[in-house]
Design a protein around this motif. Structure first.
Motif, short mmCIF file in Angstrom:
data_model
loop_
_atom_site.label_atom_id
_atom_site.label_comp_id
_atom_site.label_asym_id
_atom_site.label_seq_id
_atom_site.Cartn_x
_atom_site.Cartn_y
_atom_site.Cartn_z
N GLY A 230 -49.79 23.56 -21.99
CA GLY A 230 -48.98 23.94 -21.01
C GLY A 230 -49.75 25.14 -20.08
N TYR A 231 -51.19 24.84 -19.85
CA TYR A 231 -52.00 25.57 -18.88
C TYR A 231 -51.88 27.23 -19.39
CZ TYR A 231 -52.50 21.30 -16.63
OH TYR A 231 -52.86 20.07 -16.43
N GLY A 232 -51.34 27.44 -20.56
CA GLY A 232 -51.28 28.83 -21.16
C GLY A 232 -52.30 29.00 -22.36
N GLU A 233 -52.26 28.27 -23.37
CA GLU A 233 -52.75 28.33 -24.39
C GLU A 233 -54.25 28.53 -24.01
OE1 GLU A 233 -51.65 25.98 -27.68
OE2 GLU A 233 -53.44 26.67 -29.02
N PHE A 234 -54.87 27.74 -23.39
CA PHE A 234 -56.47 27.79 -23.00
C PHE A 234 -56.59 27.88 -21.66
CE2 PHE A 234 -55.59 24.04 -26.13
CZ PHE A 234 -56.46 24.87 -27.32
N LEU A 235 -57.67 28.80 -21.49
CA LEU A 235 -58.30 29.06 -20.21
C LEU A 235 -59.36 27.52 -20.00
CD1 LEU A 235 -59.38 32.74 -19.86
CD2 LEU A 235 -57.20 31.70 -18.90
N HIS A 236 -59.35 27.35 -18.58
CA HIS A 236 -60.02 26.07 -18.40
C HIS A 236 -61.40 26.25 -19.10
CE1 HIS A 236 -61.54 22.30 -16.19
NE2 HIS A 236 -62.58 23.19 -15.74
N GLY A 237 -62.06 27.14 -19.18
CA GLY A 237 -63.55 27.05 -19.70
C GLY A 237 -63.28 26.98 -21.29
N GLU A 238 -62.34 27.56 -21.78
CA GLU A 238 -61.98 27.34 -23.14
C GLU A 238 -61.83 25.94 -23.53
OE1 GLU A 238 -60.42 31.96 -23.76
OE2 GLU A 238 -58.96 30.18 -23.62
N ALA A 239 -60.77 25.25 -22.52
CA ALA A 239 -60.36 23.75 -23.11
C ALA A 239 -61.80 22.91 -23.08
CB ALA A 239 -59.74 23.57 -22.05
#
Lengths: 367, 367
Positions: free
Chosen positions: A260-269
């Protein structure tokens, strides 16, 4: 201060990277012959505007520019058609014309939003990027601008190259630590796909980068932008080579979507996605060292390289298949060949993806 | 059937003009190597879709294409960001991808709307125009696509060239008479700005054109498109010469705006605008015959050449000054030099405009 040129023929532009650049905005505008006769619109967000908007406005006005601004809410939700329309309203009410310039002062969201405004206001006006995050070093090169549709990210957009990018590393000093790590993930990616020496430089300078050392940031951002610029220059509208920039993004986007675009920041994902790509390469016969080196490098930056156990495997697969990167039902993956080199693989099977998800959850057998 | 090529280097495309073309859509698609692997989105409106949508769908499907459609309300109100978003939803739900094609089946509104969808869906996909009005011969050449902002027309758009234009003159047979006259106004304009011989051909064939003679329409549309194609080819992004296409539009747009886009059709408004431009040229010293020839030609088509007395002079001026065509406060007018030739004039004064408004109301002295 370092200067890098993105070489795109008629649409070539410079990226200036260094300290104290925002307070010289007006001088750079004049140097690039952006007209003082037409108003400039500065788009920023509620977090960034209080810190830097006045600096930019003062500098532009001192050089003879008339400015108007549009400050949007911080976060991905501002990449909507509704907010796009609001910014357009500000542009019209501010009296912008065809010779005007739209400035993006902020991170990737502001850059994408303001960029699409610049691309489509009166069918296209000048665009200047002033990135204020590390992550934005990626999005500020390449001219990809977009807003989201409620059904999918980045579906509505354009290719619109800026007239210049002013990258003031002073603005990075106040970034939250998690955003710093996330941003550095894209920097590392640029080393991994193209430049072995730079990848190892990142590894050896992780502490300086995480401590936001200005000299290290200036060097790292310059090299990161430089890789992206080289790739983009050879494939402006994403016909082929540019796909290598998606290392880690195939699974990364899926993780972002189901979180839900909350658990991970883009760079983490994408960090997890890069680990997955390395594991897939090993599964297909590359030496196991590629997986070990990749994950060790990411770990030095405190970036994640495993998939949390609570995420559902088939939901990840389903999100991945919905991603727009798949054309004509081919699953395209970018896999490492060695540190600094990747290949584009179009024959990935869903079973291989299922296997790597299990491996990254620590459930499957590592090869 | 006539074929005309719009010469824009890499982005060159053909315009096919003739009878029975819609029922051969699929063959033209295949000939232009538009992939059958990705769905095609056909955008049309509630007036046009019942007449021609099935013909296009049948032909495309017979050639192996999968189609989805989005039918919007007829009229200018569909050129909004809200309707744009609806069409985007249809594109996403229809499974379109980066290799897909968006088709505009309709008049100028559908062309502009679908064109902007094609320009921005996934940052740009293929676009095919199938105009069903005479007026659309103008908008189908040049790649200008846009939607309206509530504060101003055509503010949000792009330059996006079609892969081809299929102009089936059979679709023109059911046009209301007033739309026929209005459409022919732009055709006449193309003669007046560029091609004396064609302007006189229009005058001498007014009756055939008004009777929707297929041969006359095919010739007239080809010549009209040809003039526009020549102008656009030499100035794709509207830096200079392309301004001559605005003959009659400076005052025309103002009349449309204050009439609330209801009193005048576009072609009627620019007909009055062309008469005004001719009078302005005479006021500046050109021979009075230019005004007389221009208005006689327009009158042969039953097009208006005077400003109705109930319109307020200063409201016309005010609407004109708000028009986006004015950059850096210069009032730019296109004035005839002789039939078939115009000049760009940037030093028009408001007093001269006030005078010509009075003259076209029959209040002022004709010079």
């Amino acid at each position: 201060m370092r200067t890098l040129t993105v070489d795109l023929g008629d649409r070539s532009y410079p990226i200036y990277i260094g300290e104290g650049l925002l307070s010289k905005s007006g001088e750079y505008f004049l140097q690039h012959q952006l007209t003082t006769k037409s108003p400039v619109l500065i788009v920023s967000d509620e977090n960034i505007a209080p810190k830097y908007l006045q600096t930019v406005v003062d500098s532009l006005q001192a050089s003879g520019y008339q400015t108007v601004s549009s400050v949007v809410k911080a976060g991905e939700k501002s990449k909507s058609l509704d907010v796009f329309e609001e910014v357009m309203t500000a542009a019209i009410e501010g009296g912008l014309d065809r010779k005007s310039t739209v400035v993006a002062l902020g991170g990737g969201v502001v850059g994408d939003l303001a960029g699409f405004v610049a691309a489509s206001f009166m069918r296209g006006v000048h665009f200047v990027q002033m990135p204020t995050t590390i992550l934005a070093h990626d999005s500020s090169v390449g001219g990809k601008v977009a807003v989201n549709h409620r059904l999918a990210k980045n579906m509505i957009g354009a290719f619109h190259q800026p007239a210049m990018v002013l990258y003031d590393v002073d603005t990075l000093q106040s970034l939250p630590e998690r955003d710093v790590r996330s941003g550095l993930s894209e920097m590392i990616k640029h080393g991994l796909i193209w430049d072995e020496q730079f990848a190892y430089w990142c590894r050896d300078n992780a502490d300086r980068l995480l401590a936001l050392d200005r000299e290290a940031l200036t060097y790292g951002l310059t090299e990161g932008c430089s890789v992206k610029a080289k790739v983009v220059s050879s494939d402006e509208t994403e016909q082929g080579l540019r796909a290598i920039l998606n290392l880690g993004h195939t699974i990364g986007h899926a993780l972002e979507a189901i979180g839900g675009y909350g658990e991970f920041l883009h760079g983490e994902a994408i960090s997890i996605g890069m680990a997955a790509a390395a594991q897939l390469a090993v599964n297909r016969g590359r030496d196991r060292s590629i997986y070990e080196e990749t994950t060790a490098l990411l770990a030095k930056f405190g970036l994640p390289t495993t998939i949390p156990g609570h995420l559902n495997d088939e939901e990840i697969i389903s999100a991945m298949l919905h991603d727009k990167k798949f054309k004509e039902n081919q699953i395209v993956f970018i896999l490492p060949v060695r540190i600094g080199e990747v290949e584009i693989v179009s024959d990935m099977t869903l079973d291989e993806v299922r296997q790597v998800i299990k491996q990254l959850k620590g459930e499957g057998q590592h090869v």
